[in-house]
Design a protein around this motif. Structure first.
Motif, mmCIF file in Angstrom:
data_model
loop_
_atom_site.group_PDB
_atom_site.id
_atom_site.type_symbol
_atom_site.label_atom_id
_atom_site.label_comp_id
_atom_site.label_asym_id
_atom_site.label_seq_id
_atom_site.Cartn_x
_atom_site.Cartn_y
_atom_site.Cartn_z
ATOM 1 N N GLN A 24 53.976 -5.625 -29.457
ATOM 2 C CA GLN A 24 53.125 -5.304 -28.458
ATOM 3 C C GLN A 24 54.388 -4.325 -28.142
ATOM 4 O OE1 GLN A 24 50.258 -5.348 -28.845
ATOM 5 N NE2 GLN A 24 50.377 -7.357 -30.177
ATOM 6 N N GLY A 25 55.095 -3.937 -28.074
ATOM 7 C CA GLY A 25 56.551 -2.889 -27.748
ATOM 8 C C GLY A 25 56.844 -3.398 -26.063
ATOM 9 N N GLN A 26 57.150 -4.876 -26.560
ATOM 10 C CA GLN A 26 57.306 -5.482 -25.162
ATOM 11 C C GLN A 26 59.275 -6.882 -25.682
ATOM 12 O OE1 GLN A 26 54.156 -7.855 -24.129
ATOM 13 N NE2 GLN A 26 53.858 -6.291 -22.285
ATOM 14 N N ALA A 27 59.438 -6.327 -25.284
ATOM 15 C CA ALA A 27 61.142 -6.797 -25.268
ATOM 16 C C ALA A 27 60.838 -8.976 -24.825
ATOM 17 C CB ALA A 27 62.198 -6.803 -24.699
ATOM 18 N N TYR A 28 61.989 -9.983 -25.887
ATOM 19 C CA TYR A 28 61.259 -10.878 -25.819
ATOM 20 C C TYR A 28 59.934 -11.711 -25.871
ATOM 21 C CZ TYR A 28 66.012 -10.487 -23.634
ATOM 22 O OH TYR A 28 67.533 -10.458 -23.527
ATOM 23 N N ARG A 29 58.977 -10.731 -26.415
ATOM 24 C CA ARG A 29 58.246 -11.905 -27.114
ATOM 25 C C ARG A 29 58.309 -12.306 -28.223
ATOM 26 N NH1 ARG A 29 53.096 -12.113 -25.702
ATOM 27 N NH2 ARG A 29 52.944 -11.120 -23.627
ATOM 28 N N THR A 30 58.308 -12.163 -28.558
ATOM 29 C CA THR A 30 58.257 -12.820 -30.439
ATOM 30 C C THR A 30 59.427 -11.933 -31.144
ATOM 31 O OG1 THR A 30 55.549 -12.520 -30.906
ATOM 32 C CG2 THR A 30 57.421 -13.408 -32.854
ATOM 33 N N ARG A 187 58.629 -20.306 -24.820
ATOM 34 C CA ARG A 187 59.404 -20.242 -23.469
ATOM 35 C C ARG A 187 59.313 -18.571 -22.612
ATOM 36 N NH1 ARG A 187 63.069 -23.384 -21.147
ATOM 37 N NH2 ARG A 187 64.880 -21.699 -19.564
ATOM 38 N N TYR A 188 59.335 -18.350 -21.936
ATOM 39 C CA TYR A 188 58.725 -17.150 -21.665
ATOM 40 C C TYR A 188 60.006 -17.317 -20.499
ATOM 41 C CZ TYR A 188 53.899 -17.286 -22.343
ATOM 42 O OH TYR A 188 52.752 -17.735 -22.607
ATOM 43 N N ARG A 189 60.691 -15.891 -21.382
ATOM 44 C CA ARG A 189 61.688 -15.220 -20.886
ATOM 45 C C ARG A 189 61.734 -13.997 -19.880
ATOM 46 N NH1 ARG A 189 65.607 -15.645 -24.699
ATOM 47 N NH2 ARG A 189 66.565 -14.507 -23.890
ATOM 48 N N THR A 190 62.926 -14.107 -18.753
ATOM 49 C CA THR A 190 62.714 -12.908 -17.286
ATOM 50 C C THR A 190 62.449 -11.629 -17.928
ATOM 51 O OG1 THR A 190 65.149 -12.696 -17.658
ATOM 52 C CG2 THR A 190 64.143 -14.483 -16.283
ATOM 53 N N GLY A 191 63.031 -11.441 -19.250
ATOM 54 C CA GLY A 191 62.685 -9.738 -19.767
ATOM 55 C C GLY A 191 61.866 -9.790 -20.294
ATOM 56 N N LEU A 192 60.478 -10.776 -20.419
ATOM 57 C CA LEU A 192 59.259 -10.324 -20.819
ATOM 58 C C LEU A 192 59.074 -10.759 -18.981
ATOM 59 C CD1 LEU A 192 56.962 -10.039 -22.687
ATOM 60 C CD2 LEU A 192 56.846 -12.512 -22.458
ATOM 61 N N THR A 193 58.381 -11.905 -18.136
ATOM 62 C CA THR A 193 57.916 -11.081 -17.133
ATOM 63 C C THR A 193 58.308 -11.126 -16.372
ATOM 64 O OG1 THR A 193 58.837 -13.456 -16.407
ATOM 65 C CG2 THR A 193 57.001 -13.723 -18.017
ATOM 66 N N GLY A 194 59.703 -10.469 -16.021
ATOM 67 C CA GLY A 194 60.560 -9.710 -14.674
ATOM 68 C C GLY A 194 60.393 -10.701 -13.678
ATOM 69 N N TRP A 195 60.408 -12.601 -13.727
ATOM 70 C CA TRP A 195 60.521 -12.896 -12.729
ATOM 71 C C TRP A 195 61.875 -13.174 -12.816
ATOM 72 C CZ3 TRP A 195 55.252 -16.313 -14.308
ATOM 73 C CH2 TRP A 195 54.077 -15.295 -14.191
ATOM 74 N N ASP A 196 62.345 -14.103 -11.591
ATOM 75 C CA ASP A 196 63.752 -14.592 -12.255
ATOM 76 C C ASP A 196 63.727 -15.869 -12.039
ATOM 77 O OD1 ASP A 196 62.511 -15.959 -9.680
ATOM 78 O OD2 ASP A 196 64.124 -15.404 -7.969
ATOM 79 N N PHE A 197 63.159 -16.875 -13.066
ATOM 80 C CA PHE A 197 63.324 -17.673 -13.428
ATOM 81 C C PHE A 197 62.104 -17.663 -15.261
ATOM 82 C CE2 PHE A 197 59.133 -17.717 -11.379
ATOM 83 C CZ PHE A 197 57.945 -17.589 -12.483
ATOM 84 N N GLU A 198 62.458 -18.908 -15.718
ATOM 85 C CA GLU A 198 61.915 -18.537 -17.205
ATOM 86 C C GLU A 198 60.849 -20.456 -16.889
ATOM 87 O OE1 GLU A 198 64.568 -18.562 -20.121
ATOM 88 O OE2 GLU A 198 65.148 -16.576 -20.159
ATOM 89 N N PHE A 199 60.298 -20.892 -17.846
ATOM 90 C CA PHE A 199 59.197 -21.291 -17.875
ATOM 91 C C PHE A 199 58.854 -22.020 -18.831
ATOM 92 C CE2 PHE A 199 56.810 -17.834 -16.860
ATOM 93 C CZ PHE A 199 55.242 -18.313 -17.653
ATOM 94 N N ILE A 200 58.140 -23.082 -19.450
ATOM 95 C CA ILE A 200 57.506 -23.261 -21.128
ATOM 96 C C ILE A 200 55.889 -23.683 -21.225
ATOM 97 C CG2 ILE A 200 57.844 -25.047 -22.718
ATOM 98 C CD1 ILE A 200 61.115 -25.019 -22.079
ATOM 99 N N HIS A 231 62.290 -21.215 -30.602
ATOM 100 C CA HIS A 231 61.113 -20.907 -30.466
ATOM 101 C C HIS A 231 60.689 -19.617 -31.262
ATOM 102 C CE1 HIS A 231 60.606 -24.167 -26.851
ATOM 103 N NE2 HIS A 231 61.697 -23.456 -26.369
ATOM 104 N N SER A 232 59.514 -18.892 -31.384
ATOM 105 C CA SER A 232 58.747 -18.434 -31.785
ATOM 106 C C SER A 232 59.155 -17.201 -30.486
ATOM 107 C CB SER A 232 58.537 -18.047 -32.668
ATOM 108 O OG SER A 232 58.950 -18.520 -33.828
ATOM 109 N N HIS A 233 58.449 -17.821 -29.538
ATOM 110 C CA HIS A 233 58.119 -17.203 -28.206
ATOM 111 C C HIS A 233 58.706 -17.695 -27.337
ATOM 112 C CE1 HIS A 233 55.032 -15.236 -30.360
ATOM 113 N NE2 HIS A 233 54.805 -16.181 -31.152
ATOM 114 N N PHE A 234 60.343 -17.620 -26.358
ATOM 115 C CA PHE A 234 61.315 -16.592 -26.588
ATOM 116 C C PHE A 234 62.794 -17.485 -26.453
ATOM 117 C CE2 PHE A 234 64.226 -13.470 -27.920
ATOM 118 C CZ PHE A 234 63.573 -12.970 -28.673
ATOM 119 N N GLY A 235 63.490 -17.212 -27.605
ATOM 120 C CA GLY A 235 64.667 -18.257 -27.778
ATOM 121 C C GLY A 235 65.015 -19.615 -28.159
ATOM 122 N N ARG A 236 65.895 -19.692 -27.012
ATOM 123 C CA ARG A 236 66.538 -21.430 -27.466
ATOM 124 C C ARG A 236 66.187 -21.783 -25.836
ATOM 125 N NH1 ARG A 236 72.368 -22.092 -28.811
ATOM 126 N NH2 ARG A 236 72.826 -20.865 -26.830
#
Length: 320
Positions: A24-30, A187-200, A231-236
């Motif tokens: 979908q044109g978004q980094a750190y999604r898949t 795993r929702y990465r900061t590179g996708l959300t723009g937030w300063d934390f990651e969550f699952i 994770h396929s979405h996204f990373g370790r």
């Protein structure tokens, strides 16, 4: 024509690389994962819409499609396996490895495509591109507990329902890791959300979300010997974090949809409730999310899946 989005793959050690597919044109999604060994192996292809990005990313790693010995699809959702036909057409020396329930959809993707159309309707091809069949003679089915040696490492495959009935995961003891697809949360990465934390949190996208199966799968995986979840979405993620959060939030999803359900429940009401639950949960942990715009696709799909799940429960109760 939009410029091709490509970035340097992430190296996780032991010749494992996470390739950003810019879904979908978004980094750190898949992500797809390339495992370089005597028999190079690609785990998940993404959709056909990500095919050119995948090819260019492989090129950055010095790999051509014809170098691949195996292409593995963790499950047949289009963001994981929609581009498998296109990749197999180029990867002439490769065998496609699939779950027993997934193999037939790779050989004949017509039902897969029809199911996706029910969810995404007129946007299906724009979002995912087209699907192509794979010659069934080139498909290798792996049952629960079966293995595949690719050189220095041997993958062990585990049937892993909860997110999808046609899902398996791959244990790689050499990397001390589990290639999890969507079975152990996102795993929702900061590179996708723009937030300063990651969550699952888990994906409850249509149509196989099953909290009971999720518990059985993750209880089994917790006993397996690995430290990392890829994770396929996204990373370790660390194993215990990924398993615990996926179970906790999966149970919360189950509770939420049961609490808000009534016969005429709408998608918008479900999305609003799910969004509010997520905000409340993050705030309760002292986290401050920003704009949720980039989660809109996920919240929509999760809500559709939860609505399907509760409707099946109510149907079963009515028939009892």
């Amino acid at each position: 024509m939009k410029p091709l989005l490509v970035r340097e793959p992430e190296a996780f050690g032991n010749e494992v690389y996470a390739i950003d597919l810019f879904e979908q044109g978004q980094a750190y999604r898949t992500a797809s994962y390339l495992v370089l060994d005597e028999k190079p192996t690609l785990i998940d292809t993404g959709s056909a819409a990500s095919h050119e990005t995948l090819l260019e990313s492989l090129k950055l790693l010095g790999v051509k499609p014809e170098d691949l010995a195996y292409v593995v699809v963790t499950h047949v959702h289009l963001d994981h396996a929609g581009g498998a036909g296109q990749m197999m057409r180029l990867a002439k020396n490769a065998t496609l490895v699939a779950h027993p329930r997934a193999a037939r959809h790779m050989a004949d993707p017509s039902k897969l495509w029809a199911g996706a159309k029910l969810v995404y309707q007129d946007q299906t091809e724009q979002l995912f591109g087209s699907v192509e069949p794979v010659d069934e003679q080139r498909i290798l089915i792996r049952q629960h507990g079966e293995t595949l040696n690719i050189g220095q490492r041997t993958f062990t495959f585990f049937d892993s329902p909860g997110h999808a009935k046609h899902h398996f995961t791959l244990l790689d003891e050499l990397s001390n890791a589990l290639f999890a697809g969507d079975a152990v949360g996102l795993r929702y990465r900061t590179g996708l959300t723009g937030w300063d934390f990651e969550f699952i949190m888990p994906s409850s996208s249509p149509v196989d979300f099953d909290p009971i199966a999720l518990h059985k799968t993750l209880d089994f995986l917790r006993d397996q010997p690995f430290r990392w979840v890829y994770h396929s979405h996204f990373g370790r993620s660390e194993k215990e974090e990924a398993i615990s959060e996926t179970l906790r939030v999966g149970d919360a999803f189950d509770k939420l949809i049961r609490e808000i359900y009534y016969p005429n429940l709408t998608l918008q009401e479900t999305m609003d409730a799910l969004r509010q639950w997520l905000l409340n949960d993050l705030h309760s942990r002292g986290l401050q999310p920003g704009s949720m715009e980039r989660l809109n696709i996920d919240l929509t799909l999760d809500s559709l899946g939860l609505m399907h799940y509760i409707q099946q429960i109510k149907k079963t109760e009515t028939q009892a």
